[in-house]
Design an enzyme around this catalytic site. Structure first.
Site, PDB file in Angstrom:
ATOM      1  N   PRO A  14      10.773 -27.376  17.500  1.00 10.76           N
ATOM      2  CA  PRO A  14      10.872 -26.025  17.919  1.00 10.76           C
ATOM      3  C   PRO A  14      12.247 -25.355  17.507  1.00 10.76           C
ATOM      4  CG  PRO A  14      10.942 -27.228  20.002  1.00 10.76           C
ATOM      5  CD  PRO A  14      10.442 -28.146  18.759  1.00 10.76           C
ATOM      6  N   ASN A  15      11.946 -24.109  17.036  1.00 12.23           N
ATOM      7  CA  ASN A  15      13.481 -23.169  16.686  1.00 12.23           C
ATOM      8  C   ASN A  15      13.770 -23.501  15.445  1.00 12.23           C
ATOM      9  OD1 ASN A  15      12.975 -21.578  18.883  1.00 12.23           O
ATOM     10  ND2 ASN A  15      13.432 -23.043  20.320  1.00 12.23           N
ATOM     11  N   ARG A  36      21.039 -18.064  12.925  1.00  6.32           N
ATOM     12  CA  ARG A  36      22.030 -18.086  14.108  1.00  6.32           C
ATOM     13  C   ARG A  36      22.569 -19.380  14.147  1.00  6.32           C
ATOM     14  NH1 ARG A  36      17.702 -16.503  18.614  1.00  6.32           N
ATOM     15  NH2 ARG A  36      19.573 -16.442  19.881  1.00  6.32           N
ATOM     16  N   TYR A  56      24.496 -25.372  13.828  1.00  4.44           N
ATOM     17  CA  TYR A  56      23.566 -25.897  12.963  1.00  4.44           C
ATOM     18  C   TYR A  56      23.550 -25.741  11.346  1.00  4.44           C
ATOM     19  CZ  TYR A  56      21.227 -26.276  17.641  1.00  4.44           C
ATOM     20  OH  TYR A  56      20.926 -26.530  18.776  1.00  4.44           O
ATOM     21  N   ASN A 102      13.054 -34.814  13.553  1.00  5.62           N
ATOM     22  CA  ASN A 102      13.871 -33.961  14.453  1.00  5.62           C
ATOM     23  C   ASN A 102      12.907 -32.926  15.182  1.00  5.62           C
ATOM     24  OD1 ASN A 102      15.671 -32.301  15.699  1.00  5.62           O
ATOM     25  ND2 ASN A 102      16.626 -31.318  13.820  1.00  5.62           N
ATOM     26  N   ALA A 117      14.339 -29.602  20.961  1.00  6.15           N
ATOM     27  CA  ALA A 117      14.565 -29.678  22.374  1.00  6.15           C
ATOM     28  C   ALA A 117      13.518 -30.805  22.906  1.00  6.15           C
ATOM     29  CB  ALA A 117      14.295 -28.263  22.729  1.00  6.15           C
ATOM     30  N   GLU A 128      14.911 -41.057  13.817  1.00  8.28           N
ATOM     31  CA  GLU A 128      15.159 -39.869  14.460  1.00  8.28           C
ATOM     32  C   GLU A 128      16.343 -39.161  13.946  1.00  8.28           C
ATOM     33  OE1 GLU A 128      16.163 -40.886  18.645  1.00  8.28           O
ATOM     34  OE2 GLU A 128      16.737 -38.622  19.243  1.00  8.28           O
ATOM     35  N   HIS A 145      19.101 -35.737  14.054  1.00 10.26           N
ATOM     36  CA  HIS A 145      19.522 -34.204  14.819  1.00 10.26           C
ATOM     37  C   HIS A 145      20.760 -33.866  13.983  1.00 10.26           C
ATOM     38  CE1 HIS A 145      17.171 -34.904  18.072  1.00 10.26           C
ATOM     39  NE2 HIS A 145      17.828 -36.155  18.253  1.00 10.26           N
ATOM     40  N   ARG A 179      27.664 -32.753  23.111  1.00 10.12           N
ATOM     41  CA  ARG A 179      26.942 -31.625  23.607  1.00 10.12           C
ATOM     42  C   ARG A 179      26.610 -31.682  24.965  1.00 10.12           C
ATOM     43  NH1 ARG A 179      22.995 -28.784  19.620  1.00 10.12           N
ATOM     44  NH2 ARG A 179      23.617 -27.071  20.941  1.00 10.12           N
TER      45      ARG A 179
HETATM   46  O1  CA2 Z   1      20.863 -30.953  16.188  1.00  7.28           O
HETATM   47  C1  CA2 Z   1      19.583 -31.145  16.626  1.00  7.28           C
HETATM   48  O2  CA2 Z   1      18.931 -31.035  15.393  1.00  7.28           O
HETATM   49  C2  CA2 Z   1      18.885 -30.713  17.664  1.00  7.28           C
HETATM   50  O3  CA2 Z   1      17.556 -31.356  17.625  1.00  7.28           O
HETATM   51  C3  CA2 Z   1      18.302 -29.130  17.214  1.00  7.28           C
HETATM   52  C4  CA2 Z   1      17.778 -28.589  18.496  1.00  7.28           C
HETATM   53  C5  CA2 Z   1      18.323 -29.135  20.021  1.00  7.28           C
HETATM   54  O4  CA2 Z   1      17.844 -28.531  21.064  1.00  7.28           O
HETATM   55  C6  CA2 Z   1      18.726 -30.630  19.966  1.00  7.28           C
HETATM   56  O5  CA2 Z   1      19.389 -31.101  21.319  1.00  7.28           O
HETATM   57  C7  CA2 Z   1      19.394 -30.959  18.991  1.00  7.28           C
HETATM   58  C8  CA2 Z   1      17.629 -27.213  18.598  1.00  7.28           C
HETATM   59  C9  CA2 Z   1      17.211 -26.400  17.462  1.00  7.28           C
HETATM   60  C10 CA2 Z   1      17.270 -24.935  17.470  1.00  7.28           C
HETATM   61  O6  CA2 Z   1      17.658 -24.704  16.228  1.00  7.28           O
HETATM   62  C11 CA2 Z   1      18.045 -23.425  15.998  1.00  7.28           C
HETATM   63  C12 CA2 Z   1      18.594 -23.062  14.828  1.00  7.28           C
HETATM   64  C13 CA2 Z   1      19.235 -22.004  14.454  1.00  7.28           C
HETATM   65  C14 CA2 Z   1      19.501 -20.855  15.599  1.00  7.28           C
HETATM   66  C15 CA2 Z   1      18.831 -21.484  16.723  1.00  7.28           C
HETATM   67  C16 CA2 Z   1      18.113 -22.472  17.125  1.00  7.28           C
END
Ligand code: CA2
Length: 152
Positions: free
Chosen positions: A15-16, A23, A28, A79, A82, A103, A105, A112
């Site tokens: 997700p996301n 953003r 990221y 990946n 969340a 896995e 990230h 974090r």
């Molecule tokens: O660091 C990673 O790849 C995560 O899997 C990214 C997840 C986060 O919940 C994990 O703890 C770590 C969040 C992905 C959200 O991606 C976004 C990208 C751009 C803007 C907002 C969110």
């Protein structure tokens, strides 16, 4: 399973991650999801491998795709975003298959918030890569290639 299929890697994003590059670049990076796909395709091609690259915001779809990874794929790069920190369903899906799961990230989840320190994926994964941004996907693909070379 035919030989061609065996050279495919399933790259799954949760997700996301469709928002990548739009953003939170400090966390990221600047690459979009399309650029990440192109990077993954290129990294795999260097080893004569192909990638099937997907993103979903749905936990159930991720479970379906992990199950799909049972057949015809050399490995899954996951990946779960969340859902990494919440999903027993994803843990169980990985535990139910023999296809190796790596896995990944983008961020260093251990640097974090504490709620990101636990993963339901890690204990059923072949390995974990985090903190290297989009290059982590390249490292994961290189690791799959190395695993395949050691198998043959
Ligand atoms: O660091 C990673 O790849 C995560 O899997 C990214 C997840 C986060 O919940 C994990 O703890 C770590 C969040 C992905 C959200 O991606 C976004 C990208 C751009 C803007 C907002 C969110």
């Amino acid at each position: 399973m035919n030989k061609e299929n065996h050279k495919k890697i399933l790259v799954l994003n949760g997700p996301n991650l469709n928002l990548l590059g739009t953003r939170e670049p400090e966390t990221y990076g600047h690459n979009t999801i399309d650029q990440l796909e192109a990077l993954s395709v290129e990294a795999a091609a260097k080893h004569g491998l192909t990638v099937d690259f997907r993103q979903t915001n749905s936990e159930g779809i991720l479970v379906d795709w992990i199950q799909e990874g049972r057949n015809g794929y050399a490995a899954i790069i996951l990946n779960a975003a969340a859902y990494t920190h919440t999903s027993v369903a994803i843990h169980d899906a990985i535990a139910a298959i023999t296809t190796p799961v790596i896995e990944v990230h983008l961020s260093n989840v251990f640097a974090r918030e504490e709620y990101r320190h636990h993963s339901y994926v890690s204990d059923v994964a072949k390995g974990v890569i985090c903190g290297f941004g989009t290059h982590g996907y390249v490292l994961a693909i290189d690791s799959v290639a190395s695993m395949l070379r050691n198998q043959s």
